[in-house]
Write an enzyme that holds these catalytic residues in place. Structure first.
Site, PDB file in Angstrom:
ATOM      1  N   HIS A   1       5.150   6.499  11.742  1.00  0.00           N
ATOM      2  CA  HIS A   1       4.686   6.422  10.311  1.00  0.00           C
ATOM      3  C   HIS A   1       3.974   7.766   9.889  1.00  0.00           C
ATOM      4  O   HIS A   1       2.176   7.058  10.082  1.00  0.00           O
ATOM      5  CB  HIS A   1       3.582   5.038  10.080  1.00  0.00           C
ATOM      6  CG  HIS A   1       3.485   4.285   8.602  1.00  0.00           C
ATOM      7  ND1 HIS A   1       3.655   5.319   7.192  1.00  0.00           N
ATOM      8  CD2 HIS A   1       3.001   3.486   8.385  1.00  0.00           C
ATOM      9  CE1 HIS A   1       3.235   4.327   6.521  1.00  0.00           C
ATOM     10  NE2 HIS A   1       3.040   3.223   6.762  1.00  0.00           N
TER      11      HIS A   1
ATOM     12  N   LYS B   1      25.580  -4.337  -0.352  1.00  0.00           N
ATOM     13  CA  LYS B   1      26.891  -5.117  -0.733  1.00  0.00           C
ATOM     14  C   LYS B   1      27.323  -3.489   0.612  1.00  0.00           C
ATOM     15  O   LYS B   1      28.790  -3.515   0.803  1.00  0.00           O
ATOM     16  CB  LYS B   1      27.505  -3.852  -1.336  1.00  0.00           C
ATOM     17  CG  LYS B   1      26.644  -4.373  -2.966  1.00  0.00           C
ATOM     18  CD  LYS B   1      27.332  -3.578  -4.474  1.00  0.00           C
ATOM     19  CE  LYS B   1      26.447  -4.035  -6.028  1.00  0.00           C
ATOM     20  NZ  LYS B   1      26.890  -2.910  -6.754  1.00  0.00           N
TER      21      LYS B   1
ATOM     22  N   ARG C   1      11.413   3.832   3.660  1.00  0.00           N
ATOM     23  CA  ARG C   1      10.853   2.741   4.382  1.00  0.00           C
ATOM     24  C   ARG C   1      12.351   2.207   5.193  1.00  0.00           C
ATOM     25  O   ARG C   1      12.524   1.282   4.013  1.00  0.00           O
ATOM     26  CB  ARG C   1       9.455   1.715   3.875  1.00  0.00           C
ATOM     27  CG  ARG C   1       9.491   0.722   5.306  1.00  0.00           C
ATOM     28  CD  ARG C   1       8.228   0.139   4.509  1.00  0.00           C
ATOM     29  NE  ARG C   1       7.203   0.853   5.236  1.00  0.00           N
ATOM     30  CZ  ARG C   1       5.752   0.540   4.648  1.00  0.00           C
ATOM     31  NH1 ARG C   1       5.438  -0.746   4.837  1.00  0.00           N
ATOM     32  NH2 ARG C   1       4.197   1.718   5.531  1.00  0.00           N
TER      33      ARG C   1
ATOM     34  N   ARG D   1       0.711  -1.102   0.180  1.00  0.00           N
ATOM     35  CA  ARG D   1      -0.291   0.050  -0.025  1.00  0.00           C
ATOM     36  C   ARG D   1       0.819   1.623  -0.035  1.00  0.00           C
ATOM     37  O   ARG D   1       1.001   1.864  -1.007  1.00  0.00           O
ATOM     38  CB  ARG D   1      -0.779  -0.159   1.570  1.00  0.00           C
ATOM     39  CG  ARG D   1      -2.219  -0.311   1.354  1.00  0.00           C
ATOM     40  CD  ARG D   1      -2.845  -0.656   2.258  1.00  0.00           C
ATOM     41  NE  ARG D   1      -2.275  -2.078   2.674  1.00  0.00           N
ATOM     42  CZ  ARG D   1      -2.567  -2.974   2.452  1.00  0.00           C
ATOM     43  NH1 ARG D   1      -3.894  -3.048   1.338  1.00  0.00           N
ATOM     44  NH2 ARG D   1      -1.201  -4.193   2.635  1.00  0.00           N
ATOM     45  N   THR D   2       1.863   1.331   0.797  1.00  0.00           N
ATOM     46  CA  THR D   2       2.637   2.402   0.977  1.00  0.00           C
ATOM     47  C   THR D   2       3.612   3.116   0.023  1.00  0.00           C
ATOM     48  O   THR D   2       2.666   4.072  -0.566  1.00  0.00           O
ATOM     49  CB  THR D   2       3.111   2.328   2.419  1.00  0.00           C
ATOM     50  OG1 THR D   2       2.302   2.091   3.007  1.00  0.00           O
ATOM     51  CG2 THR D   2       3.803   3.887   2.936  1.00  0.00           C
TER      52      THR D   2
END
Ligand code: NCD
Length: 306
Positions: A130, A81, A102, A52-53
């Site tokens: 959030h 890496k 995120r 969703r986000t």
């Protein structure tokens, strides 16, 4: 430093009103905004899974006429890496005009914001905050209830690890006479930095209970959340707690006809699909509001006036 959004408190109450007005205007007049971000690029840097986000941010930018690029897991980025978040954001600042990030670690977005040449939006940092989910939640409440004052808000499920809960509480305490009822198993109660430092310090009315049935009739909003499996230390505890609450038709019969059920999604078992058709179940509408409020936020952070 570019303006970054790490927590819902980075947006004032007045700014929030104006963002919600813009989002409403976009919903009513999408054509007016269809080219507003032409030539601009949004980067989505997702070190943790999301449907969703990330896609809501991408849809928001595409609907504004802009473009998007990014990665959707740490495995497909140079993090494998050993590249640091600080270096990645310095690089992305050369490619994009704004970014949503995120990360599983609390504070990662803040590290990025400190090194970034472009606005960074925290799209979830571990169990911490959030803010754009909170904008989504507030927009839904405002659109369907009209205001925030005097609401009794029940939050149910994983209140310990659920970052959407932490952010929403922070934003709602700014309105008069909002009362909270926290419904969770003992192990998943709200963290002390919220209970002691925010609620008790500011004399905010709240109760903590374990039984959903007892409090359902008194709620204006029920904010359901899933148990955050990925933040548990062991699978056994998750299995024991995951089905602690299941909102079904029988429980909905105890609630007021005006109560709204919100959920940031994804849902697992905590809401039975038998209530999806109930007009009080607004979690899919909530997703739609989320895209429009993100469009409004992108316009604001890029200083685009329509
Ligand atoms: C939430 C999240 O990622 O914190 N999802 C979302 O952004 N809509 C809630 C969750 O994952 O449970």
């Amino acid at each position: 430093m570019a303006r970054c959004i790490m927590s819902p408190l980075d947006i004032t109450v007045e700014e929030l009103e104006s963002l919600m007005d813009t989002a409403m205007d976009i919903m009513g007049n999408p054509d007016k905004y269809a080219h507003a971000c032409e030539g601009k690029i949004l980067a989505t840097l997702f070190y943790e899974p999301s449907t969703r986000t990330r896609l809501s941010f991408e849809a928001a930018m595409l609907k504004l006429g802009g473009k998007t690029l990014g990665f959707h897991s740490a495995d497909s980025s140079s993090a494998t890496k050993g590249e640091t978040v600080a270096d990645t954001i310095r690089v992305m600042s050369q490619f994009a005009d704004i970014c949503a990030m995120r990360h599983p670690k609390e504070g990662a977005a803040l590290v990025a914001a400190e090194k970034s040449g472009i606005p960074v939006i925290n799209a979830g940092d571990g169990g911490h905050q959030h803010p754009t989910q909170t904008l989504t939640d507030l927009m839904t409440i405002k659109a369907l209830k009209g205001n925030f004052e005097n609401l009794t808000v029940g939050m149910c499920g994983d209140l310990k690890f659920g970052r959407t809960v932490h952010s929403l509480i922070k934003a709602l305490v700014r309105y008069a006479n909002v009362k909270f009822i926290f419904i969770s198993p003992k192990e998943l109660m709200i963290p002390s930095y919220i209970r002691d430092d925010l609620l008790i310090q500011n004399n905010i009315a709240f109760r903590e209970v374990t039984k959903l049935e007892d409090v359902l009739p008194s709620l204006d909003i029920l904010y359901m959340t899933r148990v955050q499996r990925e933040r548990f230390f062991n699978e056994e505890d998750y299995v024991r707690l995951k089905d602690f609450y299941i909102l079904d038709k029988k429980k909905m019969d105890l609630a007021s006809q005006h109560m709204l059920v919100l959920h940031p999604l994804p849902r697992v078992n905590e809401i039975s699909s038998e209530i999806d058709g109930d007009p009080r179940a607004v979690y899919f509408e909530q997703v739609r509001y989320g895209m429009y409020i993100r469009m409004a936020l992108i316009l604001k952070l890029l200083n685009v006036n329509v």
